[in-house]
Scaffold this active site. Structure first.
Site, PDB file in Angstrom:
ATOM      1  N   ARG A  84      -1.128 -26.240  27.083  1.00 42.73           N
ATOM      2  CA  ARG A  84      -0.220 -25.511  26.191  1.00 42.73           C
ATOM      3  C   ARG A  84       0.745 -24.609  26.966  1.00 42.73           C
ATOM      4  NH1 ARG A  84      -4.524 -21.600  23.143  1.00 42.73           N
ATOM      5  NH2 ARG A  84      -5.557 -23.583  22.820  1.00 42.73           N
ATOM      6  N   HIS A  97      -9.561  -9.676  30.692  1.00 47.21           N
ATOM      7  CA  HIS A  97      -9.336 -10.112  29.317  1.00 47.21           C
ATOM      8  C   HIS A  97      -8.992  -8.940  28.410  1.00 47.21           C
ATOM      9  CE1 HIS A  97      -9.133 -12.624  25.877  1.00 47.21           C
ATOM     10  NE2 HIS A  97      -9.241 -13.661  26.672  1.00 47.21           N
ATOM     11  N   ASN A 110      -1.803 -12.597  35.707  1.00 44.36           N
ATOM     12  CA  ASN A 110      -1.878 -13.892  35.034  1.00 44.36           C
ATOM     13  C   ASN A 110      -0.511 -14.177  34.398  1.00 44.36           C
ATOM     14  OD1 ASN A 110      -2.130 -15.787  32.884  1.00 44.36           O
ATOM     15  ND2 ASN A 110      -4.347 -15.581  33.001  1.00 44.36           N
ATOM     16  N   GLU A 139      -7.799 -20.562  36.690  1.00 45.65           N
ATOM     17  CA  GLU A 139      -8.885 -20.592  35.700  1.00 45.65           C
ATOM     18  C   GLU A 139      -8.939 -21.982  35.087  1.00 45.65           C
ATOM     19  OE1 GLU A 139      -7.675 -17.692  32.877  1.00 45.65           O
ATOM     20  OE2 GLU A 139      -7.956 -16.032  34.247  1.00 45.65           O
ATOM     21  N   HIS A 194       1.806 -16.693  30.324  1.00 46.70           N
ATOM     22  CA  HIS A 194       2.708 -16.552  29.168  1.00 46.70           C
ATOM     23  C   HIS A 194       4.181 -16.637  29.537  1.00 46.70           C
ATOM     24  CE1 HIS A 194      -0.665 -16.486  26.710  1.00 46.70           C
ATOM     25  NE2 HIS A 194      -1.166 -15.401  27.268  1.00 46.70           N
ATOM     26  N   HIS A 224      -4.086 -20.250  34.111  1.00 47.09           N
ATOM     27  CA  HIS A 224      -5.165 -20.960  33.414  1.00 47.09           C
ATOM     28  C   HIS A 224      -4.642 -22.328  33.017  1.00 47.09           C
ATOM     29  CE1 HIS A 224      -8.229 -20.817  29.814  1.00 47.09           C
ATOM     30  NE2 HIS A 224      -8.375 -21.882  30.574  1.00 47.09           N
ATOM     31  N   GLU A 230     -16.577 -12.743  36.979  1.00 41.68           N
ATOM     32  CA  GLU A 230     -15.543 -11.948  36.312  1.00 41.68           C
ATOM     33  C   GLU A 230     -16.137 -11.525  34.983  1.00 41.68           C
ATOM     34  OE1 GLU A 230     -11.713 -13.786  35.866  1.00 41.68           O
ATOM     35  OE2 GLU A 230     -11.037 -12.260  34.452  1.00 41.68           O
ATOM     36  N   THR A 258      -9.148 -17.456  25.470  1.00 43.17           N
ATOM     37  CA  THR A 258     -10.569 -17.566  25.809  1.00 43.17           C
ATOM     38  C   THR A 258     -11.357 -16.558  24.973  1.00 43.17           C
ATOM     39  OG1 THR A 258      -9.771 -18.008  28.035  1.00 43.17           O
ATOM     40  CG2 THR A 258     -12.136 -17.695  27.777  1.00 43.17           C
ATOM     41  N   ARG A 267      -5.183 -25.373  30.941  1.00 40.12           N
ATOM     42  CA  ARG A 267      -6.007 -25.735  29.788  1.00 40.12           C
ATOM     43  C   ARG A 267      -5.908 -27.230  29.534  1.00 40.12           C
ATOM     44  NH1 ARG A 267      -7.074 -20.842  26.489  1.00 40.12           N
ATOM     45  NH2 ARG A 267      -8.079 -22.326  25.112  1.00 40.12           N
TER      46      ARG A 267
HETATM   47  N1  PXP Z   1      -9.522 -13.513  32.756  1.00 40.07           N
HETATM   48  C1  PXP Z   1      -9.803 -14.703  32.167  1.00 40.07           C
HETATM   49  C2  PXP Z   1     -11.013 -15.449  32.625  1.00 40.07           C
HETATM   50  C3  PXP Z   1      -8.971 -15.246  31.182  1.00 40.07           C
HETATM   51  O1  PXP Z   1      -9.277 -16.436  30.619  1.00 40.07           O
HETATM   52  C4  PXP Z   1      -7.808 -14.539  30.808  1.00 40.07           C
HETATM   53  C5  PXP Z   1      -6.871 -15.133  29.801  1.00 40.07           C
HETATM   54  O2  PXP Z   1      -6.357 -16.342  30.288  1.00 40.07           O
HETATM   55  C6  PXP Z   1      -7.545 -13.320  31.453  1.00 40.07           C
HETATM   56  C7  PXP Z   1      -8.433 -12.822  32.405  1.00 40.07           C
HETATM   57  C8  PXP Z   1      -6.325 -12.506  31.146  1.00 40.07           C
HETATM   58  O3  PXP Z   1      -6.400 -12.053  29.841  1.00 40.07           O
HETATM   59  P1  PXP Z   1      -5.158 -11.261  29.211  1.00 40.07           P
HETATM   60  O4  PXP Z   1      -4.032 -12.232  29.121  1.00 40.07           O
HETATM   61  O5  PXP Z   1      -5.678 -10.830  27.885  1.00 40.07           O
HETATM   62  O6  PXP Z   1      -4.856 -10.122  30.140  1.00 40.07           O
END
Ligand code: PXP
Length: 249
Positions: free
Chosen positions: A50, A201, A8, A71, A11, A44, A152, A102, A46
């Site tokens: 952001r 997550h 992901n 996402e 960031h 993701h 998930e 989330t 949003r």
């Molecule tokens: N899975 C989902 C559904 C999420 O919303 C997120 C955060 O956007 C992640 C995984 C990844 O989480 P993390 O950034 O804490 O690894």
């Protein structure tokens, strides 16, 4: 076979948006992750934009050669973006505008109509559909009934329990182990219903090992921890290291 990793890269866009400028490039980030062995890229989008912007999704769709997972919440605006850009997969997530990240899984039991409508629209155009849920049997059943192909499992609770050294012994260890058992049961139940099982997550180099040992989990979505490590060791190395951690069964 070890589970797959989708990195992901939200960031990377968070840093770019801090200055509303053009760097760091999430396109470069996606390519580096793929070259380091990631099986896919997750972002993701949003409602408040952001980090990831609409344009990012279109550009990533053209550049990502592995697997693009987006996402999003279940509202019409988001589903329209998916239908237009056709990522390989969409993961439906809940969204609260004031949350930092989330906060938990989508309540599919309570929102069955809107979730089913979103899944139908996505599947009609051939998009593989996953739903992010808490590891609860009734949510897994509801996701299956809504027509999802994958769930998930939200690992936020496990992540919280393993955040400090308290998880290494005593009561902290017992709680973390109980949460691993809950995730194991949920993964086995979901697979028995014919669902593909992902998890994500708050996962890190430190806490992934126990979950990587759950055979039903075939995919991890990991973001913040990889990008945090990349600040110090570089993105390529950070991705290689987490793939190695997942491969240790
Ligand atoms: N899975 C989902 C559904 C999420 O919303 C997120 C955060 O956007 C992640 C995984 C990844 O989480 P993390 O950034 O804490 O690894």
């Amino acid at each position: 076979m070890p589970a797959k990793l989708n990195v992901n890269i939200d960031h990377v866009a968070t840093i770019r948006e801090a200055r509303k400028t053009i760097e760091p490039s999430i396109i470069t980030a996606a390519v580096v992750c793929e070259q380091a062995g990631a099986h896919g890229i997750t972002v993701h989008i949003r409602q408040d934009r952001r980090h990831i912007q609409d344009r990012d999704i279109s550009l990533l769709r053209e550049v990502v050669t592995t697997y693009l997972n987006v996402e999003m919440a279940t509202g019409e605006e988001m589903i329209n973006i998916a239908v237009q850009t056709k990522p390989d997969a969409v993961s439906l997530v809940p969204e609260n505008p004031f949350e930092i990240t989330t906060e938990g899984g989508l309540d599919v039991v309570k929102n069955s109509e809107s979730v089913r409508a979103a899944v139908n629209r996505l599947r009609e155009v051939g998009i593989f559909t996953s739903i992010f849920i808490d590891p609860e049997m009734r949510q897994i059943e509801a996701a299956k009934n809504a027509g999802a192909q994958q769930i998930e499992l939200c690992t936020a609770e496990y992540a919280e329990l393993t955040l400090s050294a308290r998880a290494a012994h005593g009561e902290g260890l017992e709680k973390a182990q109980a949460e691993i058992e809950r995730l194991k049961r949920a993964a086995a139940f979901a697979e028995s219903l014919g669902l593909i099982v992902a998890a994500g997550h708050g996962l890190t180099y430190r806490n992934i090992r126990a979950l990587a040992a759950i055979p039903e989990i075939s995919e991890f979505n990991i973001g913040h921890n990889i990008i945090s490590r990349a600040v110090f060791v570089g993105l390529y190395k950070a991705v290689e290291e987490i793939i190695r951690a997942i491969g240790v069964k």
